[in-house]
Write a protein that holds these residues in place. Sequence first.
Motif, PDB file in Angstrom:
ATOM      1  N   CYS A 239       0.848  -1.195   0.000  1.00 62.92           N
ATOM      2  CA  CYS A 239       0.000   0.000   0.000  1.00 62.92           C
ATOM      3  C   CYS A 239       0.887   1.250   0.000  1.00 62.92           C
ATOM      4  CB  CYS A 239      -0.917  -0.018   1.228  1.00 62.92           C
ATOM      5  SG  CYS A 239      -2.196   1.245   1.235  1.00 62.92           S
ATOM      6  N   PRO A 240       1.583   1.507  -1.102  1.00 64.72           N
ATOM      7  CA  PRO A 240       2.539   2.624  -1.141  1.00 64.72           C
ATOM      8  C   PRO A 240       1.894   4.000  -0.960  1.00 64.72           C
ATOM      9  CG  PRO A 240       2.234   1.673  -3.332  1.00 64.72           C
ATOM     10  CD  PRO A 240       1.564   0.750  -2.370  1.00 64.72           C
ATOM     11  N   ASN A 241       0.578   4.100  -1.196  1.00 61.72           N
ATOM     12  CA  ASN A 241      -0.118   5.384  -1.002  1.00 61.72           C
ATOM     13  C   ASN A 241      -0.686   5.529   0.409  1.00 61.72           C
ATOM     14  OD1 ASN A 241      -1.980   3.325  -1.451  1.00 61.72           O
ATOM     15  ND2 ASN A 241      -3.519   4.715  -2.289  1.00 61.72           N
ATOM     16  N   LEU A 242      -0.125   4.801   1.331  1.00 57.44           N
ATOM     17  CA  LEU A 242      -0.562   4.794   2.724  1.00 57.44           C
ATOM     18  C   LEU A 242      -0.586   6.200   3.317  1.00 57.44           C
ATOM     19  CD1 LEU A 242      -0.951   3.191   5.478  1.00 57.44           C
ATOM     20  CD2 LEU A 242       1.542   3.305   5.668  1.00 57.44           C
ATOM     21  N   ASP A 243      -1.684   6.523   4.023  1.00 59.16           N
ATOM     22  CA  ASP A 243      -1.768   7.772   4.781  1.00 59.16           C
ATOM     23  C   ASP A 243      -1.622   7.539   6.282  1.00 59.16           C
ATOM     24  OD1 ASP A 243      -2.275   9.625   2.613  1.00 59.16           O
ATOM     25  OD2 ASP A 243      -4.276   8.748   2.463  1.00 59.16           O
TER      26      ASP A 243
ATOM     27  N   GLY B 141       0.504  -3.036  23.327  1.00 55.82           N
ATOM     28  CA  GLY B 141       0.550  -3.665  24.636  1.00 55.82           C
ATOM     29  C   GLY B 141       1.817  -3.174  25.317  1.00 55.82           C
ATOM     30  N   GLY B 142       2.897  -3.929  25.089  1.00 61.86           N
ATOM     31  CA  GLY B 142       4.191  -3.494  25.588  1.00 61.86           C
ATOM     32  C   GLY B 142       4.916  -2.565  24.650  1.00 61.86           C
ATOM     33  N   GLY B 143       4.441  -2.470  23.394  1.00 57.33           N
ATOM     34  CA  GLY B 143       4.991  -1.506  22.453  1.00 57.33           C
ATOM     35  C   GLY B 143       5.937  -2.045  21.407  1.00 57.33           C
ATOM     36  N   GLY B 144       6.247  -3.344  21.443  1.00 53.79           N
ATOM     37  CA  GLY B 144       7.173  -3.895  20.460  1.00 53.79           C
ATOM     38  C   GLY B 144       6.656  -3.825  19.040  1.00 53.79           C
ATOM     39  N   LEU B 145       5.380  -4.095  18.861  1.00 53.53           N
ATOM     40  CA  LEU B 145       4.782  -4.094  17.522  1.00 53.53           C
ATOM     41  C   LEU B 145       4.773  -2.694  16.921  1.00 53.53           C
ATOM     42  CD1 LEU B 145       3.192  -5.465  15.215  1.00 53.53           C
ATOM     43  CD2 LEU B 145       1.108  -5.033  16.537  1.00 53.53           C
ATOM     44  N   ILE B 146       4.255  -1.723  17.665  1.00 52.25           N
ATOM     45  CA  ILE B 146       4.128  -0.382  17.090  1.00 52.25           C
ATOM     46  C   ILE B 146       5.489   0.272  16.889  1.00 52.25           C
ATOM     47  CG2 ILE B 146       3.853   0.895  19.271  1.00 52.25           C
ATOM     48  CD1 ILE B 146       1.664   2.542  17.753  1.00 52.25           C
ATOM     49  N   SER B 147       6.452  -0.026  17.749  1.00 54.82           N
ATOM     50  CA  SER B 147       7.774   0.570  17.569  1.00 54.82           C
ATOM     51  C   SER B 147       8.430   0.055  16.302  1.00 54.82           C
ATOM     52  CB  SER B 147       8.661   0.301  18.784  1.00 54.82           C
ATOM     53  OG  SER B 147       8.810  -1.083  19.023  1.00 54.82           O
ATOM     54  N   GLY B 148       8.265  -1.241  16.014  1.00 52.49           N
ATOM     55  CA  GLY B 148       8.820  -1.798  14.784  1.00 52.49           C
ATOM     56  C   GLY B 148       8.122  -1.275  13.549  1.00 52.49           C
ATOM     57  N   ILE B 149       6.777  -1.267  13.577  1.00 49.52           N
ATOM     58  CA  ILE B 149       6.014  -0.790  12.417  1.00 49.52           C
ATOM     59  C   ILE B 149       6.269   0.692  12.183  1.00 49.52           C
ATOM     60  CG2 ILE B 149       3.682  -0.312  11.576  1.00 49.52           C
ATOM     61  CD1 ILE B 149       2.787  -2.957  12.714  1.00 49.52           C
ATOM     62  N   ALA B 150       6.267   1.488  13.249  1.00 49.85           N
ATOM     63  CA  ALA B 150       6.496   2.924  13.101  1.00 49.85           C
ATOM     64  C   ALA B 150       7.855   3.204  12.479  1.00 49.85           C
ATOM     65  CB  ALA B 150       6.378   3.616  14.458  1.00 49.85           C
TER      66      ALA B 150
ATOM     67  N   VAL C 205       7.941   6.318   4.461  1.00 48.87           N
ATOM     68  CA  VAL C 205       6.863   7.244   4.109  1.00 48.87           C
ATOM     69  C   VAL C 205       6.751   8.264   5.240  1.00 48.87           C
ATOM     70  CG1 VAL C 205       4.480   7.439   3.308  1.00 48.87           C
ATOM     71  CG2 VAL C 205       5.681   5.264   3.039  1.00 48.87           C
ATOM     72  N   PRO C 206       7.629   9.258   5.278  1.00 48.85           N
ATOM     73  CA  PRO C 206       7.691  10.176   6.418  1.00 48.85           C
ATOM     74  C   PRO C 206       6.389  10.903   6.722  1.00 48.85           C
ATOM     75  CG  PRO C 206       9.612  10.444   4.994  1.00 48.85           C
ATOM     76  CD  PRO C 206       8.658   9.550   4.260  1.00 48.85           C
ATOM     77  N   ASP C 207       5.566  11.140   5.708  1.00 49.81           N
ATOM     78  CA  ASP C 207       4.317  11.875   5.926  1.00 49.81           C
ATOM     79  C   ASP C 207       3.183  10.995   6.461  1.00 49.81           C
ATOM     80  OD1 ASP C 207       5.491  14.220   5.071  1.00 49.81           O
ATOM     81  OD2 ASP C 207       4.858  13.958   2.981  1.00 49.81           O
TER      82      ASP C 207
END
Length: 403
Positions: A166-170, A177-186, A193-195
């Motif tokens: 999904c290269p046009n991701l917004d 939970g503990g934050g491992g998932l979101i830290s990796g994805i972020a 895709v900085p924006d």
Amino acid sequence: MLSLSDVLDARERVAEVARHTPLEYSHTFSDMTGADVHLKLENFQRTGSFKIRGAMNRITTLTEEEKDAGVVTASAGNHAQGVALAATRAGVDSTIVMPEHAPITKVKATERYGGRVVLSGADYNEAQDKAHEIEEDEGRIYVHAFDDDSVMAGQGTIGLEIVEDCPNLDTVVVPIGGGGLISGIATAVKEQVPDARVIGVQAEGASSVANSLDKGETTPLDSVDTIADGIATRNVGTRPFEVIQERVDEVVTVSDEEIAVALTYLLERSKTLVEGAGAVALAALIFDKFDYEEGETIVPALCGGNIDMNVLTTVIMRGLVETGRYLKVQTVLKDRPGALERLIEVIAAHQANIYAIQHDRTSRNIAMNAAEVELDLETRGEDHVEELLAGLREHGYEVEVLV
């Protein structure tokens, strides 16, 4: 801080075992929200959740000496399965400590993947204390569920797939939970895709991140209480918290009732089964927990599908109640022939379906010549519920809504 190169390196290590899971456009949730919604179906991952990615990346970085020592970890269930499978594939002995009330499906699955399960503690944090005791007593290597750069990088491979598909991701919406998932994805998303926005979602009963962000440091909760057991941790990890502060745009919370509705919608509309933690990202979207524009491309990450069948029954029922599809009412009738029949006629006239009736003449709360009646009803939505209740009251029935 964790970097894109760490995540790219992790992809090479986990490719052998972790699947590139589907990213599917959802007509239902796009129509419902006005956004362009694509579901990241990580519930289709091996072991039923994203945790195999981080566990595999961590296990493959062990030295031969560390592999010989064996590993130990604590988990509510999904990380347990990931570590058990990754360790077994690497020929490493694994011990997994899970809370005493962990879903039986997750316990059995962990054992089938080759892990030795120890049940200890009321929640993840108490299980973690026991795991550290085993670490010290047996000389094992502790594999943290989220506060570990290798684990975070492994989870970040989901972000690589999202950007590729999904290269046009917004906006990407991710459970915390503990934050491992979101830290990796972020990390994976923001460095490509900085924006793009990254929105984190916690259950109201386990909202450690909001508390920590307010204070500027990791601040544990005294307890957690949520149906989303996969993210029911009392504290966010130190390493993930640094990434969240730097790269996550907003953190919101959802209630258990909202989680139940999202889970029910996924089952009914998308034919997709997720666990409570797997539904929180979609719940945040459909209940407008964050601002977004018409047509914005949004990817909710459905992070896991390992739900206990008994819990599923309860969650579905709660979802039906919250959407006006199930109603339990109580009223009192005169104890005379035909009284129950007349009540049923009113219900039938409003096209509600009766699941069950309980008729009780012995309640101490009613007159001697009366009967207390409870009815479980199938309804078609909130408007139908209001119409039915109004109709019953118009016919003289004093109705109490029990559920």
